[in-house]
Design a protein around this motif. Structure first.
Motif, mmCIF file in Angstrom:
data_model
loop_
_atom_site.group_PDB
_atom_site.id
_atom_site.type_symbol
_atom_site.label_atom_id
_atom_site.label_comp_id
_atom_site.label_asym_id
_atom_site.label_seq_id
_atom_site.Cartn_x
_atom_site.Cartn_y
_atom_site.Cartn_z
ATOM 1 N N GLU A 1 1.770 -14.571 3.219
ATOM 2 C CA GLU A 1 2.661 -15.415 4.207
ATOM 3 C C GLU A 1 3.025 -14.732 5.373
ATOM 4 O OE1 GLU A 1 5.705 -17.377 2.091
ATOM 5 O OE2 GLU A 1 6.851 -17.602 4.151
ATOM 6 N N LEU A 2 3.656 -13.504 5.260
ATOM 7 C CA LEU A 2 4.080 -12.748 6.115
ATOM 8 C C LEU A 2 2.836 -12.213 7.127
ATOM 9 C CD1 LEU A 2 7.016 -10.782 4.335
ATOM 10 C CD2 LEU A 2 7.078 -13.180 5.756
ATOM 11 N N ARG A 3 1.833 -11.773 6.651
ATOM 12 C CA ARG A 3 0.829 -11.319 7.511
ATOM 13 C C ARG A 3 0.379 -12.597 8.190
ATOM 14 N NH1 ARG A 3 -1.840 -9.839 2.304
ATOM 15 N NH2 ARG A 3 -1.053 -7.582 1.865
ATOM 16 N N THR A 4 0.086 -13.789 7.800
ATOM 17 C CA THR A 4 -0.408 -14.724 8.545
ATOM 18 C C THR A 4 0.734 -15.266 9.540
ATOM 19 O OG1 THR A 4 -1.318 -15.546 6.624
ATOM 20 C CG2 THR A 4 -1.286 -17.298 8.449
ATOM 21 N N GLN A 5 2.024 -15.291 9.189
ATOM 22 C CA GLN A 5 3.033 -15.759 10.195
ATOM 23 C C GLN A 5 3.407 -14.923 11.163
ATOM 24 O OE1 GLN A 5 6.455 -17.030 7.809
ATOM 25 N NE2 GLN A 5 7.464 -18.076 9.812
ATOM 26 N N PHE A 6 3.250 -13.785 10.866
ATOM 27 C CA PHE A 6 3.984 -12.507 11.696
ATOM 28 C C PHE A 6 2.991 -11.647 12.282
ATOM 29 C CE2 PHE A 6 7.715 -14.190 9.266
ATOM 30 C CZ PHE A 6 8.404 -14.650 10.183
ATOM 31 N N GLY A 7 1.720 -11.384 11.653
ATOM 32 C CA GLY A 7 0.612 -10.387 11.953
ATOM 33 C C GLY A 7 1.104 -9.151 11.661
ATOM 34 N N VAL A 8 2.034 -8.924 10.747
ATOM 35 C CA VAL A 8 2.303 -7.571 10.441
ATOM 36 C C VAL A 8 1.434 -7.238 9.010
ATOM 37 C CG1 VAL A 8 4.795 -7.857 11.223
ATOM 38 C CG2 VAL A 8 4.114 -8.377 8.917
ATOM 39 N N LYS A 9 1.340 -5.682 9.041
ATOM 40 C CA LYS A 9 0.818 -5.116 7.648
ATOM 41 C C LYS A 9 1.771 -5.228 6.677
ATOM 42 C CE LYS A 9 -2.058 -1.935 10.213
ATOM 43 N NZ LYS A 9 -1.970 -0.578 10.783
ATOM 44 N N VAL A 10 1.338 -5.499 5.615
ATOM 45 C CA VAL A 10 1.949 -5.618 4.209
ATOM 46 C C VAL A 10 1.276 -4.870 3.196
ATOM 47 C CG1 VAL A 10 3.613 -6.966 2.997
ATOM 48 C CG2 VAL A 10 3.202 -7.696 5.057
ATOM 49 N N HIS A 11 1.831 -3.971 2.468
ATOM 50 C CA HIS A 11 1.197 -3.720 1.242
ATOM 51 C C HIS A 11 2.324 -3.845 0.048
ATOM 52 C CE1 HIS A 11 -1.550 -0.827 3.422
ATOM 53 N NE2 HIS A 11 -0.721 -0.590 4.273
ATOM 54 N N THR A 12 1.491 -4.129 -1.127
ATOM 55 C CA THR A 12 2.523 -4.397 -2.294
ATOM 56 C C THR A 12 2.080 -3.567 -3.447
ATOM 57 O OG1 THR A 12 0.758 -6.332 -2.912
ATOM 58 C CG2 THR A 12 2.656 -6.952 -1.371
ATOM 59 N N PHE A 13 2.997 -3.154 -4.264
ATOM 60 C CA PHE A 13 3.021 -2.506 -5.369
ATOM 61 C C PHE A 13 3.378 -3.057 -6.443
ATOM 62 C CE2 PHE A 13 2.076 0.570 -2.009
ATOM 63 C CZ PHE A 13 0.702 0.990 -2.113
ATOM 64 N N GLY A 14 3.084 -3.430 -7.733
ATOM 65 C CA GLY A 14 3.856 -3.720 -8.834
ATOM 66 C C GLY A 14 4.749 -2.453 -9.392
ATOM 67 N N LEU A 15 5.798 -2.511 -9.243
ATOM 68 C CA LEU A 15 6.586 -1.205 -9.770
ATOM 69 C C LEU A 15 7.794 -1.672 -10.487
ATOM 70 C CD1 LEU A 15 7.161 1.755 -9.489
ATOM 71 C CD2 LEU A 15 8.455 1.523 -7.514
ATOM 72 N N ASP A 16 7.990 -1.008 -11.767
ATOM 73 C CA ASP A 16 9.283 -0.898 -12.257
ATOM 74 C C ASP A 16 10.106 0.264 -11.852
ATOM 75 O OD1 ASP A 16 11.556 -0.511 -13.927
ATOM 76 O OD2 ASP A 16 10.531 -1.589 -15.690
ATOM 77 N N VAL A 17 11.331 0.213 -10.927
ATOM 78 C CA VAL A 17 11.799 1.197 -10.484
ATOM 79 C C VAL A 17 12.251 2.124 -11.366
ATOM 80 C CG1 VAL A 17 12.397 0.130 -8.306
ATOM 81 C CG2 VAL A 17 14.138 0.206 -10.210
#
Ligand SMILES: NC(=O)c1ccc[n+]([C@@H]2O[C@H](COP(=O)([O-])OP(=O)(O)OC[C@H]3O[C@@H](n4cnc5c(N)ncnc54)[C@H](OP(=O)(O)O)[C@@H]3O)[C@@H](O)[C@H]2O)c1
Length: 254
Positions: A43-59
C-alpha cells in the motif's frame, strides 16, 4: 535515509510507517505477523512511491536480528532512524498473583528486544556520525500504578536505557528520544487481555483516548527537528486522562 520500525504490523508502529512514508522516507518494517507488513508495504509503495523492506522478526530472537543485519547489510547500514516500538503488556494481576510467563514475555520483548535491535544499528550509526533512536516508552515508565508492576518495570527500563544511550553515545552525533504515551486506542488492550474484546473495549468506554496517529505525528516531529536539536522526552496523555492513577480519576492508565 531510511527508517526502521519494530512492531509495524499494528497500532503506533503502523501509524509511524504511514507517517514516515507520507514524508517520503524509505522504510524497513519488522514484526512477527509478516503478511500484515507485506500488505502495508504494498500500500505504501503504491501510495507514496517509497521503498519498503519487510522482515518477519520476533525481537526476542537475538540470533535472528543479528543474522538479518548480516545478510542485508546494505539495507541495515542505510538506516538513520530507528523506532523501537515493538512491545506489549500481558495480564493485569497484582504482583502476588502474577504469571512468570507473562513477566518473561514483557521483559524479553520490551527490554531485551529493544536492546538486541538497537545493538545491530549502533556500529553503522557511530561510523556515519548520525542517527536517531526513538524509543516508545510509556507513562507507565514514569509512574507506577496498581497491578502495572512488571509492565511498569519494563517501561522504567526503557526510560533508563534511553538515558543511558544518551550518555554513552555522547559525542557520536546520534540523537535519542523517548516518547511516552498514556492511553492510546490500538490492539494493546486486546493483547493484554488475551483477545477478551469486552475487557479491551471497557478500557476505552466513554473516554477519548489518544490515537496511534497522535503518537506517530509526535515521533515524526521529533525526528524532523534540526540535527543539533534532540527532543529527549515527550510525555503525552489524552486530555481526559490527567494522571496515571485510575482510582483518582476513574481512567485506566497504560
Ligand atoms: N496503546 C497504549 O495505550 C500504549 C501506551 C503507552 C505505550 N504503548 C507502547 O506502544 C508500543 C506499541 O503498542 P501499540 O499500542 O501500538 O500496540 P499494538 O497495536 O498491540 O502493537 C504492538 C506491535 O508490537 C509488535 N510486537 C509485539 N511483540 C513483538 C515481538 N516479540 N517481536 C516483534 N514485534 C512485536 C506487534 O506485532 P506482531 O504481533 O505482529 O509481532 C505490533 O506490531 C508498545 O511498546 C507499547 O508498550 C502503548
Amino acid at each position: 535515509m531510511s527508517v526502521f520500525i519494530s512492531g509495524a504490523s499494528s497500532g503506533i508502529g503502523e501509524a509511524c510507517a504511514r507517517s514516515f512514508a507520507a514524508a517520503h522516507q524509505d522504510l524497513v518494517l519488522v514484526a512477527r505477523r509478516e503478511v500484515r507488513l507485506q500488505e502495508l508495504a504494498q500500500e505504501l509503495r503504491t501510495q507514496f512511491g517509497v521503498k519498503v523492506h519487510t522482515f518477519g522478526l520476533d525481537v526476542r530472537d537475538r540470533a535472528k536480528i543479528e543474522a538479518l543485519a548480516a545478510a542485508h547489510a546494505e539495507i541495515f547500514e542505510g538506516v538513520d532512524v530507528l523506532v523501537n516500538n515493538a512491545g506489549l503488556a500481558k495480564g493485569r494481576d497484582v504482583i502476588q498473583n502474577g504469571k512468570p510467563e507473562d513477566w518473561d514475555l514483557m521483559i524479553d520483548t520490551n527490554l531485551k528486544g529493544l536492546l538486541y535491535v538497537t545493538r545491530v544499528f549502533l556500529p553503522s550509526m557511530i561510523k556515519k556520525k548520525r542517527g536517531h533512536i526513538v524509543n516508545i516508552g510509556s507513562v507507565a515508565g514514569q509512574w507506577v500504578y496498581q497491578s502495572g508492576n512488571v509492565y511498569c518495570a519494563s517501561k522504567f527500563g526503557v526510560k533508563a536505557l534511553s538515558e543511558s544511550l544518551r550518555y554513552d553515545l555522547h559525542g557520536s552525533g546520534i540523537r535519542v528520544t523517548e516518547v511516552s504515551p498514556g492511553m492510546v486506542k490500538t490492539e494493546f488492550s486486546q493483547v493484554r487481555f488475551e483477545g477478551d474484546q469486552e475487557k479491551a473495549d471497557a478500557v476505552y468506554a466513554g473516554k477519548t483516548p489518544l490515537t496511534a496517529q497522535d503518537i506517530a505525528d509526535t515521533v515524526l516531529w521529533c525526528v524532523q527537528r534540526p540535527a543539533h536539536v534532540n527532543i529527549q522526552e515527550v510525555v503525552i496523555f489524552p486530555t481526559e486522562q490527567p494522571s496515571i492513577h485510575p482510582t483518582a480519576f476513574g481512567v485506566r492508565p497504560d
